[in-house]
Design a protein around this motif. Sequence first.
Motif, PDB file in Angstrom:
ATOM      1  N   ILE A 190       0.888  -1.161   0.000  1.00  0.00           N
ATOM      2  CA  ILE A 190       0.000   0.000   0.000  1.00  0.00           C
ATOM      3  C   ILE A 190       0.926   1.211   0.000  1.00  0.00           C
ATOM      4  CG2 ILE A 190      -1.716   1.296   1.320  1.00  0.00           C
ATOM      5  CD1 ILE A 190      -3.110  -1.175   0.786  1.00  0.00           C
ATOM      6  N   ASN A 191       0.907   1.916  -1.103  1.00  0.00           N
ATOM      7  CA  ASN A 191       1.798   3.060  -1.290  1.00  0.00           C
ATOM      8  C   ASN A 191       0.958   4.221  -1.815  1.00  0.00           C
ATOM      9  OD1 ASN A 191       3.781   4.868  -1.920  1.00  0.00           O
ATOM     10  ND2 ASN A 191       4.708   3.652  -3.545  1.00  0.00           N
ATOM     11  N   PRO A 192       0.407   5.041  -0.915  1.00  0.00           N
ATOM     12  CA  PRO A 192      -0.588   6.044  -1.331  1.00  0.00           C
ATOM     13  C   PRO A 192      -0.064   7.068  -2.329  1.00  0.00           C
ATOM     14  CG  PRO A 192      -0.461   5.891   1.081  1.00  0.00           C
ATOM     15  CD  PRO A 192       0.647   5.057   0.535  1.00  0.00           C
ATOM     16  N   PHE A 252      -3.370 -10.100   8.049  1.00  0.00           N
ATOM     17  CA  PHE A 252      -2.988  -9.931   6.638  1.00  0.00           C
ATOM     18  C   PHE A 252      -2.333  -8.580   6.403  1.00  0.00           C
ATOM     19  CE2 PHE A 252      -7.244 -12.030   6.527  1.00  0.00           C
ATOM     20  CZ  PHE A 252      -6.769 -13.301   6.249  1.00  0.00           C
ATOM     21  N   TRP A 253      -2.764  -7.614   7.208  1.00  0.00           N
ATOM     22  CA  TRP A 253      -2.426  -6.208   6.968  1.00  0.00           C
ATOM     23  C   TRP A 253      -1.244  -5.864   7.874  1.00  0.00           C
ATOM     24  CZ3 TRP A 253      -1.355  -1.865   5.135  1.00  0.00           C
ATOM     25  CH2 TRP A 253      -1.658  -0.620   5.709  1.00  0.00           C
ATOM     26  N   HIS A 254      -0.108  -5.544   7.279  1.00  0.00           N
ATOM     27  CA  HIS A 254       1.113  -5.283   8.034  1.00  0.00           C
ATOM     28  C   HIS A 254       1.541  -3.831   7.803  1.00  0.00           C
ATOM     29  CE1 HIS A 254       1.339  -9.527   8.917  1.00  0.00           C
ATOM     30  NE2 HIS A 254       1.220  -9.785   7.636  1.00  0.00           N
ATOM     31  N   PRO A 255       1.026  -2.905   8.621  1.00  0.00           N
ATOM     32  CA  PRO A 255       1.404  -1.503   8.442  1.00  0.00           C
ATOM     33  C   PRO A 255       2.895  -1.332   8.759  1.00  0.00           C
ATOM     34  CG  PRO A 255      -0.392  -1.748  10.053  1.00  0.00           C
ATOM     35  CD  PRO A 255       0.131  -3.108   9.765  1.00  0.00           C
ATOM     36  N   ARG A 256       3.579  -0.560   7.970  1.00  0.00           N
ATOM     37  CA  ARG A 256       5.003  -0.308   8.209  1.00  0.00           C
ATOM     38  C   ARG A 256       5.389   0.971   7.456  1.00  0.00           C
ATOM     39  NH1 ARG A 256       9.586  -3.732   9.799  1.00  0.00           N
ATOM     40  NH2 ARG A 256       8.196  -5.463  10.197  1.00  0.00           N
ATOM     41  N   PRO A 257       6.123   1.900   8.084  1.00  0.00           N
ATOM     42  CA  PRO A 257       6.499   3.116   7.356  1.00  0.00           C
ATOM     43  C   PRO A 257       7.388   2.790   6.158  1.00  0.00           C
ATOM     44  CG  PRO A 257       7.587   3.012   9.504  1.00  0.00           C
ATOM     45  CD  PRO A 257       6.615   1.875   9.456  1.00  0.00           C
ATOM     46  N   MET A 258       7.280   3.645   5.161  1.00  0.00           N
ATOM     47  CA  MET A 258       8.032   3.409   3.926  1.00  0.00           C
ATOM     48  C   MET A 258       9.076   4.501   3.722  1.00  0.00           C
ATOM     49  SD  MET A 258       6.499   3.111   0.052  1.00  0.00           S
ATOM     50  CE  MET A 258       5.663   1.555   0.270  1.00  0.00           C
ATOM     51  N   LEU A 259      10.294   4.079   3.514  1.00  0.00           N
ATOM     52  CA  LEU A 259      11.379   5.021   3.226  1.00  0.00           C
ATOM     53  C   LEU A 259      11.391   5.276   1.731  1.00  0.00           C
ATOM     54  CD1 LEU A 259      13.367   5.904   5.427  1.00  0.00           C
ATOM     55  CD2 LEU A 259      15.004   4.290   4.497  1.00  0.00           C
ATOM     56  N   ILE A 299      10.258   9.833   4.897  1.00  0.00           N
ATOM     57  CA  ILE A 299       9.456   8.699   5.386  1.00  0.00           C
ATOM     58  C   ILE A 299       7.997   8.966   5.054  1.00  0.00           C
ATOM     59  CG2 ILE A 299       8.687   7.446   7.442  1.00  0.00           C
ATOM     60  CD1 ILE A 299      11.467   7.879   8.590  1.00  0.00           C
ATOM     61  N   GLN A 300       7.377   7.965   4.453  1.00  0.00           N
ATOM     62  CA  GLN A 300       5.967   8.085   4.070  1.00  0.00           C
ATOM     63  C   GLN A 300       5.120   7.270   5.052  1.00  0.00           C
ATOM     64  OE1 GLN A 300       5.137   7.598  -0.213  1.00  0.00           O
ATOM     65  NE2 GLN A 300       3.286   6.543   0.399  1.00  0.00           N
ATOM     66  N   HIS A 301       3.934   7.798   5.389  1.00  0.00           N
ATOM     67  CA  HIS A 301       3.054   7.145   6.364  1.00  0.00           C
ATOM     68  C   HIS A 301       1.827   6.525   5.707  1.00  0.00           C
ATOM     69  CE1 HIS A 301       5.620   8.925   9.323  1.00  0.00           C
ATOM     70  NE2 HIS A 301       5.381  10.137   8.847  1.00  0.00           N
ATOM     71  N   ARG A 302       1.097   5.770   6.514  1.00  0.00           N
ATOM     72  CA  ARG A 302      -0.083   4.991   6.061  1.00  0.00           C
ATOM     73  C   ARG A 302       0.308   4.044   4.919  1.00  0.00           C
ATOM     74  NH1 ARG A 302      -5.603   8.447   6.023  1.00  0.00           N
ATOM     75  NH2 ARG A 302      -6.570   6.402   6.153  1.00  0.00           N
ATOM     76  N   THR A 303       1.446   3.410   5.095  1.00  0.00           N
ATOM     77  CA  THR A 303       1.955   2.445   4.131  1.00  0.00           C
ATOM     78  C   THR A 303       2.066   1.081   4.812  1.00  0.00           C
ATOM     79  OG1 THR A 303       4.170   3.100   4.772  1.00  0.00           O
ATOM     80  CG2 THR A 303       3.297   4.146   2.805  1.00  0.00           C
ATOM     81  N   GLY A 304       2.304   0.059   4.051  1.00  0.00           N
ATOM     82  CA  GLY A 304       2.462  -1.289   4.588  1.00  0.00           C
ATOM     83  C   GLY A 304       2.253  -2.286   3.470  1.00  0.00           C
ATOM     84  N   TYR A 305       2.021  -3.528   3.841  1.00  0.00           N
ATOM     85  CA  TYR A 305       1.714  -4.514   2.798  1.00  0.00           C
ATOM     86  C   TYR A 305       0.648  -5.487   3.281  1.00  0.00           C
ATOM     87  CZ  TYR A 305       4.407  -8.348   4.960  1.00  0.00           C
ATOM     88  OH  TYR A 305       4.843  -9.336   5.802  1.00  0.00           O
ATOM     89  N   ILE A 306      -0.089  -6.025   2.319  1.00  0.00           N
ATOM     90  CA  ILE A 306      -1.133  -7.016   2.584  1.00  0.00           C
ATOM     91  C   ILE A 306      -0.602  -8.374   2.135  1.00  0.00           C
ATOM     92  CG2 ILE A 306      -3.551  -7.646   2.157  1.00  0.00           C
ATOM     93  CD1 ILE A 306      -3.233  -4.783   3.200  1.00  0.00           C
TER      94      ILE A 306
END
Length: 375
Positions: free
Chosen positions: A67-69, A103-110, A156-163
């Motif tokens: 998930i990369n808004p 299933f939903w693994h929120p994690r900040p994205m660099l 750093i981008q927020h509200r990111t992660g992977y399903i």
Amino acid sequence: MHTEPCARRIPTCNNAGMDQDRLDTVILGQGLAGSALAWHLVRAGERVCVIDDGHASAASMVAAGLINPLAGMRFNRRPELHDWLNAAEAWYTELEHFCGHRFWHPRPMLRLFRSAEQRRFYQRQREDPGSRDLLGEAFAADRCPEPIHAPHGGFIQHRTGYIDLPALLGCLRDWLKTEGHLLEHHLSADQIDCHGRGVVLPDLYAKRLVFCDGARLGLNPWFNHLPLAPNKGEILDLADSEWRPRHIINGACWLVPLETGGLRLGATHTHHRVDDRPTTEGRQTLLQCLANLLPNARPAHVIQHRAGVRPGTPDRYPLIGPHPKHSQLWVFNGLGARGALLAPWYAQRLCAHYQSDAPLPAEADSQRFAGATRC
Ligand SMILES: Cc1cc2nc3c(=O)[nH]c(=O)nc-3n(C[C@H](O)[C@H](O)[C@H](O)COP(=O)(O)OP(=O)(O)OC[C@H]3O[C@@H](n4cnc5c(N)ncnc54)[C@H](O)[C@@H]3O)c2cc1C
């Protein structure tokens, strides 16, 4: 052909002329699109049957599920973004409760800048109040929070992660099977007959059929007038190394630290050769990208190498709508490279359209390509 589960629980086409025995919706494809739509329609009380050939060509089973808004070089925010994000977060959380599985693994994205110009795009987005909650502070090359080569810095981008899409689809498949909503076989186009008041398939009669067939839409004679832009992607799973990032890293390629251990590295984009076979070239491209990020690391140990085809569209919005001549045939497709973000919201909108005649979202309405119609 094995038709037991759906045929036993729901009406068959043996009495195809009788309205009371008609299904509401048959969905072709149990990838992310078909699964999300089936979920909402069953919850809304519809009589649904999903037909899938065992994920023979499912991009959803290959995807990293990121998930990369603010995807893209300019970090542009689409006007619908917050609807997408809210629907995605709510649906994945709901499914976690339903399945008893994460299933939903929120994690900040660099996000790593690839040029000085990209830093200017970032600064422009920071001025947009609608993007501000997503964009953290920028950092310079010598202040990168991970020990990687980031010559232009990043943020750093927020509200990111992977399903974890394979786990999610596995849970929904079990649910569909148990409830008698799944037929496991291949359906070919010549088995579809448009009846005056519905659609007739082998052993089934329904009000409508929705094609959620992913990149195979390009071969589907009912909807091949739509301008699908398929895009092949390759992806590698790597064994854990001595270093494990705390963020998802996204530069020329991306690197995801998986909850189950190991790292996922992706993804290539190829428009000219769109099959789902992994290639030596794809593997080398990805490993070179990793070497650029980590110039002093030991060579990575590749555990798995997979490829799939993203069902892209020219404007990167989905394709939702009826066939121009046969109103009982529908398409829900074109999720491109961001199905994990888009599928929950658009499945919900399509369900609302069927249930209460809510308008289809204009940006995704397949009518926008009406000029391209060849049938
Ligand atoms: C390498 C790679 C990485 C990706 N990474 C991401 C990511 O990080 N984040 C993200 O959001 N998206 C990502 N994607 C894109 C994502 O995979 C898609 O947006 C999404 O999975 C599309 O889902 P879908 O249900 O439309 O299609 P699919 O998943 O392809 O599902 C279609 C289903 O229909 C079945 N089917 C088709 N025709 C028939 C037939 N005639 N009879 C029976 N069954 C049929 C297929 O077997 C399949 O199970 C990636 C894709 C690839 C290839």
